[in-house]
Enzyme design. Structure first.
Site, PDB file in Angstrom:
ATOM      1  N   LYS A 157      53.818  -2.348  12.408  1.00  0.00           N
ATOM      2  CA  LYS A 157      53.682  -3.370  13.451  1.00  0.00           C
ATOM      3  C   LYS A 157      53.406  -2.714  14.802  1.00  0.00           C
ATOM      4  O   LYS A 157      54.247  -1.984  15.317  1.00  0.00           O
ATOM      5  CB  LYS A 157      54.951  -4.212  13.576  1.00  0.00           C
ATOM      6  CG  LYS A 157      54.720  -5.393  14.529  1.00  0.00           C
ATOM      7  CD  LYS A 157      55.984  -6.084  14.944  1.00  0.00           C
ATOM      8  CE  LYS A 157      56.610  -5.486  16.160  1.00  0.00           C
ATOM      9  NZ  LYS A 157      55.788  -5.557  17.380  1.00  0.00           N
TER      10      LYS A 157
ATOM     11  N   GLY B  77      60.143   3.508  20.452  1.00  0.00           N
ATOM     12  CA  GLY B  77      60.239   2.481  21.493  1.00  0.00           C
ATOM     13  C   GLY B  77      61.430   2.760  22.385  1.00  0.00           C
ATOM     14  O   GLY B  77      61.860   3.910  22.519  1.00  0.00           O
ATOM     15  N   SER B  78      61.972   1.697  22.957  1.00  0.00           N
ATOM     16  CA  SER B  78      63.035   1.877  23.943  1.00  0.00           C
ATOM     17  C   SER B  78      64.356   2.236  23.272  1.00  0.00           C
ATOM     18  O   SER B  78      64.599   1.897  22.108  1.00  0.00           O
ATOM     19  CB  SER B  78      63.213   0.580  24.735  1.00  0.00           C
ATOM     20  OG  SER B  78      63.572  -0.458  23.853  1.00  0.00           O
ATOM     21  N   THR B  79      65.220   2.903  24.019  1.00  0.00           N
ATOM     22  CA  THR B  79      66.543   3.264  23.501  1.00  0.00           C
ATOM     23  C   THR B  79      67.341   2.003  23.197  1.00  0.00           C
ATOM     24  O   THR B  79      68.073   1.951  22.200  1.00  0.00           O
ATOM     25  CB  THR B  79      67.263   4.182  24.515  1.00  0.00           C
ATOM     26  OG1 THR B  79      66.518   5.405  24.568  1.00  0.00           O
ATOM     27  CG2 THR B  79      68.682   4.500  24.106  1.00  0.00           C
TER      28      THR B  79
ATOM     29  N   GLY C 298      66.207   0.744  19.942  1.00  0.00           N
ATOM     30  CA  GLY C 298      66.606   1.756  18.956  1.00  0.00           C
ATOM     31  C   GLY C 298      68.065   1.582  18.554  1.00  0.00           C
ATOM     32  O   GLY C 298      68.423   1.689  17.379  1.00  0.00           O
TER      33      GLY C 298
ATOM     34  N   GLU D 197      62.373   7.384  17.617  1.00  0.00           N
ATOM     35  CA  GLU D 197      61.888   8.187  18.755  1.00  0.00           C
ATOM     36  C   GLU D 197      61.982   7.292  19.974  1.00  0.00           C
ATOM     37  O   GLU D 197      61.251   6.318  20.086  1.00  0.00           O
ATOM     38  CB  GLU D 197      60.459   8.672  18.471  1.00  0.00           C
ATOM     39  CG  GLU D 197      60.069   9.855  19.320  1.00  0.00           C
ATOM     40  CD  GLU D 197      59.224   9.454  20.498  1.00  0.00           C
ATOM     41  OE1 GLU D 197      59.817   9.292  21.600  1.00  0.00           O
ATOM     42  OE2 GLU D 197      58.011   9.299  20.331  1.00  0.00           O
TER      43      GLU D 197
ATOM     44  N   CYS E 262      56.883   8.674  26.907  1.00  0.00           N
ATOM     45  CA  CYS E 262      58.340   8.826  26.772  1.00  0.00           C
ATOM     46  C   CYS E 262      58.783  10.232  27.152  1.00  0.00           C
ATOM     47  O   CYS E 262      59.906  10.437  27.588  1.00  0.00           O
ATOM     48  CB  CYS E 262      58.789   8.458  25.372  1.00  0.00           C
ATOM     49  SG  CYS E 262      57.689   9.059  24.103  1.00  0.00           S
TER      50      CYS E 262
ATOM     51  N   GLU F  72      65.194   5.656  32.755  1.00  0.00           N
ATOM     52  CA  GLU F  72      63.783   5.835  32.420  1.00  0.00           C
ATOM     53  C   GLU F  72      62.985   4.732  33.125  1.00  0.00           C
ATOM     54  O   GLU F  72      63.333   3.553  33.048  1.00  0.00           O
ATOM     55  CB  GLU F  72      63.600   5.720  30.911  1.00  0.00           C
ATOM     56  CG  GLU F  72      62.165   5.989  30.504  1.00  0.00           C
ATOM     57  CD  GLU F  72      61.950   5.942  28.985  1.00  0.00           C
ATOM     58  OE1 GLU F  72      62.490   5.033  28.351  1.00  0.00           O
ATOM     59  OE2 GLU F  72      61.223   6.810  28.481  1.00  0.00           O
TER      60      GLU F  72
HETATM   61  P1  ADP Z   1      59.133  -0.904  25.299  1.00  0.00           P
HETATM   62  O1  ADP Z   1      60.313  -1.076  26.200  1.00  0.00           O
HETATM   63  O2  ADP Z   1      58.515   0.427  25.324  1.00  0.00           O
HETATM   64  O3  ADP Z   1      58.181  -2.058  25.321  1.00  0.00           O
HETATM   65  P2  ADP Z   1      60.417  -1.860  22.937  1.00  0.00           P
HETATM   66  O4  ADP Z   1      61.492  -1.051  22.331  1.00  0.00           O
HETATM   67  O5  ADP Z   1      60.760  -3.150  23.585  1.00  0.00           O
HETATM   68  O6  ADP Z   1      59.696  -0.828  23.866  1.00  0.00           O
HETATM   69  O7  ADP Z   1      59.265  -2.150  21.886  1.00  0.00           O
HETATM   70  C1  ADP Z   1      58.770  -1.193  21.003  1.00  0.00           C
HETATM   71  C2  ADP Z   1      58.399  -1.885  19.718  1.00  0.00           C
HETATM   72  O8  ADP Z   1      59.565  -2.463  19.145  1.00  0.00           O
HETATM   73  C3  ADP Z   1      57.414  -3.041  19.884  1.00  0.00           C
HETATM   74  O9  ADP Z   1      56.532  -3.045  18.776  1.00  0.00           O
HETATM   75  C4  ADP Z   1      58.310  -4.258  19.865  1.00  0.00           C
HETATM   76  O10 ADP Z   1      57.657  -5.448  19.439  1.00  0.00           O
HETATM   77  C5  ADP Z   1      59.360  -3.841  18.861  1.00  0.00           C
HETATM   78  N1  ADP Z   1      60.663  -4.517  18.975  1.00  0.00           N
HETATM   79  C6  ADP Z   1      61.214  -5.113  20.051  1.00  0.00           C
HETATM   80  N2  ADP Z   1      62.437  -5.599  19.758  1.00  0.00           N
HETATM   81  C7  ADP Z   1      62.686  -5.291  18.456  1.00  0.00           C
HETATM   82  C8  ADP Z   1      63.797  -5.487  17.559  1.00  0.00           C
HETATM   83  N3  ADP Z   1      64.908  -6.099  17.943  1.00  0.00           N
HETATM   84  N4  ADP Z   1      63.691  -5.009  16.294  1.00  0.00           N
HETATM   85  C9  ADP Z   1      62.590  -4.354  15.883  1.00  0.00           C
HETATM   86  N5  ADP Z   1      61.514  -4.134  16.673  1.00  0.00           N
HETATM   87  C10 ADP Z   1      61.556  -4.593  17.952  1.00  0.00           C
END
Ligand code: ADP
Length: 491
Positions: A196, A248-250, A253, A270, A304, A401
């Site tokens: 995704k 993606g974001s902590t 994560g 990551e 990142c 960050e």
């Molecule tokens: P950023 O802050 O860099 O946008 P996110 O962590 O919000 O990073 O998003 C990174 C990815 O994780 C995107 O593909 C987003 O759609 C997906 N995402 C956001 N929330 C969730 C969740 N609760 N579970 C799984 N994937 C998610």
């Protein structure tokens, strides 16, 4: 906010003027609406919902993409599970490698089109998508294609078996490259995939789906579905997913880690970073200044591993800050499709407001803020390169960050002091050391709690080299042999 007072002594009053050199986007082929790529076909979403992806440099709609719900995720996982057990695990490893090589070659053939799409969907300068993102994405497919029939040599004395179905969720900063980091090792090791992309940058992943069709991969081996957080969560929580790979974001994560606790799913995460770039007095200063610019301002700080904290040894602090300001004033901010552009558009309105609010917090806490005098286009999402001095270890701007072109500068006297300060963060993804002395570079890097430390350079990537974080920057490694490990059972 200070405006340019320290750059009055610029050796050059005006920027170099370049005539616009926009890359032509006439030849790219995009559909107006994209369905979900499940079991080898583009399939309308059960949800019947679509959302727009826009160009952050113009705020114009580019295309609509489907929003996958839990039922769509279930279809994709079922397709991947069948493909894994009935097809992908049955063909020879050398045959698997051939498919992956084919994807790599088609990526190379379509490099120009993919670079342009990456730039209009994400806002990054064409120079970066053309020279970094797309070539590196192809390089990862080439690299892992080579491992497909050599897994016994990758892990000497051991046998491997695939894990099964991998659910892979990626962010918006390096869309196609992150897809390559995740898909290529998974396929090489015999797994199948549901990927995704981020909701603001889905287009190159969907073009990759077309490439996968063209490469004639057996249906269901790679499924690419679009949607936002809820779609990502449905992938993570699907019972037939055997491994989760997330970048993606902590914050997200941590949510994923909690929901995987107590299951037998494998995972790699990551996450965020707040890298320290450390300049010692004995460093080649001009080279270091260029490295700092590359580390935080190119790609709008949307990295990142961005070098977002700068530590300069006191004796050279004034010189470094002065040269940094001079160099920043020469950076070209604007049309991401222009080949001269250094800094493109911020990826989304949400990201822009996050950068603005963190900068305001920095000013409120007493940080001294300096911004480039550059002009930015009136339409679209932009942020001028920004420096902060007079900040403390506890400042928001130093701890959080930002994911934008904002650099927090601190000074130090001794190596012990800077190691202590550099490690004083919940993150540990990357770092940089600038010094004339090789032994010092090794000594300092070994004491930094970071997954990657560059010496006298910054942001260099290679498919053979592992990447990943310490502490809240993540779990596991991607790239190189380390990147194969999360996709195999070893026995
Ligand atoms: P950023 O802050 O860099 O946008 P996110 O962590 O919000 O990073 O998003 C990174 C990815 O994780 C995107 O593909 C987003 O759609 C997906 N995402 C956001 N929330 C969730 C969740 N609760 N579970 C799984 N994937 C998610």
């Amino acid at each position: 906010m200070k405006k340019n007072s320290a750059t009055k002594d610029l050796q050059f009053d005006t920027k170099w003027k370049y005539a616009p050199a926009p890359e032509s986007a006439d030849h790219i082929q995009l559909k107006d609406r994209y369905d979900l790529f499940i079991n080898g076909k583009f399939t309308a979403p059960t949800s019947k919902k679509y959302f727009d992806t826009i160009n952050p440099a113009t705020e114009k709609r580019i295309a609509s993409v489907a929003e996958a719900n839990a039922a769509d995720v279930d279809k994709a996982v079922t397709a991947a599970k069948n493909a894994q057990s009935k097809v992908w695990s049955k063909i020879s490893a050398a045959e698997r490698g051939k498919y992956i090589y084919r994807i790599a070659r088609i990526l190379q053939e379509k490099a120009r089109e993919l670079s342009i799409i990456e730039t209009i969907d994400g806002g990054k300068p064409i120079r970066e998508s053309r020279d970094i993102d797309i070539p590196l994405a192809a390089a990862h497919f080439f690299y892992y294609a080579g491992w497909a029939d050599k897994l016994d040599y990758a892990f000497p004395g051991m046998k491997t078996s695939p894990i099964g179905v991998a659910g892979q969720i990626i962010p918006w900063n390096f869309p196609l490259l992150m897809a390559a980091w995740k898909i290529a090792p998974a396929l090489a090791a015999g797994n199948t995939v549901i990927l995704k992309p981020a909701e603001t940058t889905p287009l190159t992943a969907l073009k990759l789906a077309e490439i996968i069709q063209e490469a004639d991969l057996p249906p269901g081996v790679v499924n690419i579905i679009t949607g936002a957080g809820a779609t990502g969560a449905a992938i993570v929580n699907h019972p037939n997913i055997n491994k989760v790979a997330f970048t993606g974001s902590t914050d997200v994560g941590k949510i994923i880690q909690k929901s995987l606790a107590g299951t037998d799913k494998r995972y790699t995460l990551e996450l965020g970073g707040k890298a320290a770039n450390i300049i010692f007095e004995d460093a080649a200063i001009n080279q270091a200044v260029e490295g700092i610019i590359n580390g935080i301002f190119f790609n709008q700080g949307h990295v990142c591993c961005a070098g977002s904290r700068l530590f300069v040894q006191e004796g050279v602090a004034n010189e470094v800050i002065r040269k940094l300001k001079q160099r920043i004033e020469t950076l070209i901010v604007g049309d991401p499709l222009d080949k001269n552009t250094d800094i493109g558009a911020i990826n989304s309105k949400v990201q822009l407001s996050k950068i603005k609010s963190l900068v305001q917090a920095g000013i409120k806490e007493g940080g001294e803020c300096w911004q480039s005098e550059c002009t930015v286009p009136s339409k679209g999402y932009w942020y001028k390169p920004t420096l902060f001095t007079n900040v403390a270890q506890s400042s928001t701007i130093v701890q959080e960050e930002i994911f934008g072109p904002v650099l927090a500068i601190q000074t130090f006297r001794t190596a012990e002091e800077v190691i202590e300060k550099a490690n004083n963060t919940p993150y540990g993804l990357s770092g940089g050391v600038w010094t004339d002395k090789g032994a010092k570079a090794f000594k300092i890097s070994s004491k930094l709690n970071a997954g990657v430390v560059w010496a006298n350079t910054y942001n260099k990537f290679d498919p053979t080299s592992p990447f990943g974080g310490f502490k809240e920057s993540g779990v596991g490694r991607e790239g190189g042999l380390h990147g194969l490990m999360p996709y195999v059972n070893l026995f």
